[in-house]
Design a protein around this motif. Structure first.
Motif, PDB file in Angstrom:
ATOM      1  N   SER A 216       5.028  -9.762  -1.478  1.00 10.42           N
ATOM      2  CA  SER A 216       3.886 -10.605  -0.859  1.00 10.42           C
ATOM      3  C   SER A 216       2.685 -10.509  -1.237  1.00 10.42           C
ATOM      4  N   PRO A 217       2.029 -11.563  -1.769  1.00 11.49           N
ATOM      5  CA  PRO A 217       0.665 -11.612  -2.356  1.00 11.49           C
ATOM      6  C   PRO A 217      -0.285 -11.123  -1.177  1.00 11.49           C
ATOM      7  N   LEU A 218      -0.061 -11.419   0.070  1.00  8.24           N
ATOM      8  CA  LEU A 218      -0.830 -10.888   1.259  1.00  8.24           C
ATOM      9  C   LEU A 218      -0.673  -9.476   1.254  1.00  8.24           C
ATOM     10  N   ILE A 219       0.155  -8.890   1.142  1.00  9.60           N
ATOM     11  CA  ILE A 219       0.401  -7.392   1.376  1.00  9.60           C
ATOM     12  C   ILE A 219      -0.202  -6.788   0.175  1.00  9.60           C
ATOM     13  N   GLN A 220      -0.203  -7.464  -0.856  1.00  6.41           N
ATOM     14  CA  GLN A 220      -0.741  -6.774  -2.022  1.00  6.41           C
ATOM     15  C   GLN A 220      -2.409  -7.020  -2.069  1.00  6.41           C
ATOM     16  N   ILE A 221      -2.867  -8.025  -1.562  1.00  5.11           N
ATOM     17  CA  ILE A 221      -4.193  -8.173  -1.253  1.00  5.11           C
ATOM     18  C   ILE A 221      -4.726  -6.826  -0.348  1.00  5.11           C
ATOM     19  N   ILE A 222      -4.098  -6.774   0.613  1.00  5.21           N
ATOM     20  CA  ILE A 222      -4.390  -5.767   1.980  1.00  5.21           C
ATOM     21  C   ILE A 222      -4.477  -4.434   1.138  1.00  5.21           C
ATOM     22  N   MET A 223      -3.516  -4.011   0.439  1.00  3.57           N
ATOM     23  CA  MET A 223      -3.609  -2.632  -0.059  1.00  3.57           C
ATOM     24  C   MET A 223      -4.447  -2.408  -1.222  1.00  3.57           C
ATOM     25  N   ASP A 224      -5.117  -3.403  -1.689  1.00  8.31           N
ATOM     26  CA  ASP A 224      -6.356  -3.355  -2.960  1.00  8.31           C
ATOM     27  C   ASP A 224      -7.686  -3.403  -1.930  1.00  8.31           C
ATOM     28  N   SER A 225      -8.166  -2.325  -1.974  1.00  2.87           N
ATOM     29  CA  SER A 225      -9.452  -2.247  -1.165  1.00  2.87           C
ATOM     30  C   SER A 225     -10.628  -3.586  -1.406  1.00  2.87           C
ATOM     31  N   SER A 226     -10.551  -3.908  -2.643  1.00  2.00           N
ATOM     32  CA  SER A 226     -11.671  -4.623  -3.221  1.00  2.00           C
ATOM     33  C   SER A 226     -11.236  -6.283  -2.786  1.00  2.00           C
ATOM     34  N   LYS A 227      -9.950  -6.269  -3.023  1.00  2.00           N
ATOM     35  CA  LYS A 227      -9.336  -7.725  -2.659  1.00  2.00           C
ATOM     36  C   LYS A 227      -9.387  -7.769  -1.161  1.00  2.00           C
TER      37      LYS A 227
ATOM     38  N   MET B  36     -11.628 -10.505   3.891  1.00  2.00           N
ATOM     39  CA  MET B  36     -12.260 -10.122   5.059  1.00  2.00           C
ATOM     40  C   MET B  36     -13.713 -11.023   5.242  1.00  2.00           C
ATOM     41  N   HIS B  37     -14.293 -11.180   4.082  1.00  2.00           N
ATOM     42  CA  HIS B  37     -15.495 -11.785   4.063  1.00  2.00           C
ATOM     43  C   HIS B  37     -15.336 -13.458   4.197  1.00  2.00           C
TER      44      HIS B  37
END
Length: 211
Positions: free
Chosen positions: A192-203, A208-209
């Protein structure tokens, strides 16, 4: 009132960034996601051949609304944006044939929401078709009622058809409480792209912004 929660679409109109669906248990929230997933599978399977409609109906476990004729066809429609345009695509089918299919594009010159026809197909007959899809007509006639006009166009490298086909293929659906996804949940979480984003602090911070 809450400008941080509002974005502009390709026509400059104000839209919400996030949509939430609320409802009691059994009200049909998951059915909304399952219906879109069924629409995705329909489009992806359309290139397989004559038996794909029955495969799709079986995999999707379609159950008509309790208060209508159980032989009534299923109707799917989605409105989305690609390359600066807003499109509306849909089809109507049962387990045997595709009864109707259409693609519309929103008219930019009119402020009020109004769509113009790119193609409209009634069973095997192409009722209306834009010049950009003219090459598809003969190919579609050979495939018959068991083919989507959109997929027939994508198969001959029609640019718009391929963009729409890819848009549907790339939409990621996550519903961890639904039975239709539990069997493959570990793979979904991994890919999941969403899970990958959540696991990357920068992304995650950028997401969140945005929200």
């Amino acid at each position: 009132e809450h400008e941080a929660w509002v974005a502009r679409d390709v026509h400059g109109e104000r839209i919400l960034k996030v949509l939430a669906v609320f409802g009691a248990n059994g009200a049909g929230k998951s059915n909304l996601l399952e219906a879109f997933a069924a629409m995705q599978r329909f489009i992806n399977l359309s290139l397989l051949g004559k038996s794909w409609l029955s495969i799709w109906a079986k995999e999707s476990s379609l159950q008509p609304f309790a208060f209508i004729d159980k032989q009534s066809p299923s109707h799917f429609e989605a409105t989305f944006s690609i390359a600066g345009e807003i499109y509306k695509y849909g089809f109507c089918a049962n387990e045997e044939i595709i009864l109707q299919e259409y693609l519309y594009v929103r008219n930019k010159s009119i402020k009020k929401e109004q769509f113009e026809t790119i193609f409209f197909v009634q069973e095997e007959q192409v009722i209306e078709c834009d010049d950009a899809f003219a090459e598809t007509v003969e190919i579609f006639k050979k495939k018959g009622r068991n083919a989507l006009f959109l997929c027939a166009a994508a198969s001959v490298d029609n640019i718009l058809a391929k963009e729409i086909y890819n848009w549907f293929s790339n939409v990621c659906i996550l519903d961890y409480n639904s039975d239709w996804m539990k069997g493959d949940i570990s793979q979904v979480v991994t890919l999941s792209p969403l899970i990958q984003i959540i696991m990357d602090s920068s992304k995650k911070a950028r997401l969140m912004h945005f929200i």
